[in-house]
Design an enzyme around this catalytic site. Sequence first.
Site, mmCIF file in Angstrom:
data_model
loop_
_atom_site.group_PDB
_atom_site.id
_atom_site.type_symbol
_atom_site.label_atom_id
_atom_site.label_comp_id
_atom_site.label_asym_id
_atom_site.label_seq_id
_atom_site.Cartn_x
_atom_site.Cartn_y
_atom_site.Cartn_z
ATOM 1 N N ASP A 207 14.795 0.671 15.719
ATOM 2 C CA ASP A 207 15.056 1.577 14.919
ATOM 3 C C ASP A 207 14.730 0.707 13.498
ATOM 4 O OD1 ASP A 207 16.128 3.206 13.005
ATOM 5 O OD2 ASP A 207 17.778 2.138 12.450
ATOM 6 N N GLU A 273 -4.611 -1.116 8.463
ATOM 7 C CA GLU A 273 -4.589 -2.279 8.926
ATOM 8 C C GLU A 273 -3.082 -3.062 9.283
ATOM 9 O OE1 GLU A 273 -4.291 -6.133 9.115
ATOM 10 O OE2 GLU A 273 -3.926 -5.085 8.127
HETATM 11 C C1 GLC Z 1 16.806 4.794 10.330
HETATM 12 C C2 GLC Z 1 17.235 5.511 11.238
HETATM 13 C C3 GLC Z 1 18.043 6.377 9.775
HETATM 14 C C4 GLC Z 1 19.254 5.848 10.212
HETATM 15 C C5 GLC Z 1 18.662 4.557 9.466
HETATM 16 C C6 GLC Z 1 19.781 2.819 9.257
HETATM 17 O O1 GLC Z 1 15.341 5.315 9.466
HETATM 18 O O2 GLC Z 1 16.269 6.826 11.984
HETATM 19 O O3 GLC Z 1 18.633 8.032 10.603
HETATM 20 O O4 GLC Z 1 20.122 6.128 8.670
HETATM 21 O O5 GLC Z 1 17.272 3.983 10.362
HETATM 22 O O6 GLC Z 1 19.560 2.496 10.298
#
Ligand code: GLC
Length: 521
Positions: A207, A273
Amino acid sequence: MTATWWSHALFYQTYPRSFMDSNGDGVGDLDGVTAKLDYLAALGVDAIWLNPVMVSPMADNGYDVADPRDVDPLFGGIEALDRLTDAAHRLRIKVTMDLVPNHTSSAHPWFQAALAASPGSDQRERYIFRDGTGPGGIHPPNNWVSIFGGPAWTRVVEADGNPGQWYLHLFDAEQPDLNWDNPEVFEDLEKTLRFWLERGIDGFRIDVAHGMAKPPGLPDMEVIRAEVLLADMDDDPRFNNDGVHEIHRQIRRLFDDYPDAVAIGEVWVYDNEQFSRYVRPDELHLGFNFRLLRADFDATDIRGAIENSLAAAEMVGATPTWTLANHDVDREPTRYGGGPVGLARARAMAQVMLALPGAVFVYNGEELGLPNVDLPDEALRDPVWERSGHTRRGRDASRVPIPWEGDAPPFGFSDNPDTWLPLPPEWATLTVDKQIADSESTLSFFRRAIELRRDRPEFDGLAVEWLDSPAGGLAFRLSSGLVCVLNAGRRAMALPDGELLLASGALVDGKLSPNTAAWLV
Ligand code: GLC
């Protein structure tokens, strides 16, 4: 590019709370996913990506992790994950999890300890605490805003009862950002990664993989922009700071102990890039390239997105990735105009995506052609709705549970009529059961397309050659022989010579209708 299990894999994104509820609490869970593995096997998926299932107060549906080495009871606990992994592996389906290294939940013991400790303490050094500016520190340390709306800083009350320092949260106030300059933070992530990899997890979607490193001195933003997911943010000081690459190298060194596991970054970076740096041989294996998702249904735009995505991967010899949807964006039929035209375009775009070399990601419900749902205000759950002062409705419209069977909500998703988001009655025609029975349905189309992509050698080529096509159209040939044609224009198009393998909609007098794609060999 060396061949790995993921280099041509079809990843299926399962949003666990919305996939299948096995215990009647109205929220999907991991035993629900296990119960539907046969469905996923029949669809032809190679791997599942599970949105976060770790222990969490669910302020952001699990992206606020309070214990990264356990599964939340809401999803069935860690035994449910073991059951899912075992059953999936028996079907030769890999299981990848979401990993949230940029921030924790405010309920995480580290953050609770930081709140109890004093400014300057080791406990506070795991997060980003700063004194405020202005008289008595009443203003936040800088002008950064939260992606979800409002300031990116929240002030705490110190032990003496007075207002004190501020802490940084790029997302919700319940998602404090970790201090990645503190070696303890990686040490803990390392424990987490090994914990799951030893348990048989096949990889991670990382994430906010462009977010962990913060710029020295935390300078103000020049352009104030909250929503970045779909915006160009290459000049945004909150993200894509150089320090992030050393973090990915550290992560990669650990992954190299588990050569069959994949690290996939969520990278909202558009410059080719800059993007390519994340997928250098010593960093992530894969990075989500969101250009195709951002493209309008327009031949020039789509071709540009494909060329740029290929070019970015090519720069460093990485595997390209393709995605049209996820839990953060509007669903394709809605994005492409809604109604039958939106759906036809969504199918056509899926066919283009499934022709391209590299790994693809399909978001649960995409294979059913589900559109966004207009939810009433009181149904909204995304923290974006509250944090933006009810100016942005958030992402719930694309997170509504999957309709499995029957004629009325919740369509077999749960025994409980009170599901965490309501399913709309008009989805009666879109259930899995109805679509399986209909050879013209979106689901039948996806199954056929995925089967062809998997079985036919014409899909194996890595090079894309552009062919001439009429205005509004798009045509390319893979080095292995597959020809893919898209009609994004207004008039029917003649097809090139060859055997037609599949079209996303009916041909008219042997021609490709607008909003339709076809494969030929
Ligand atoms: C990412 C996830 C999203 C979440 C965010 C914070 O963008 O895909 O759903 O709210 O991170 O963790």
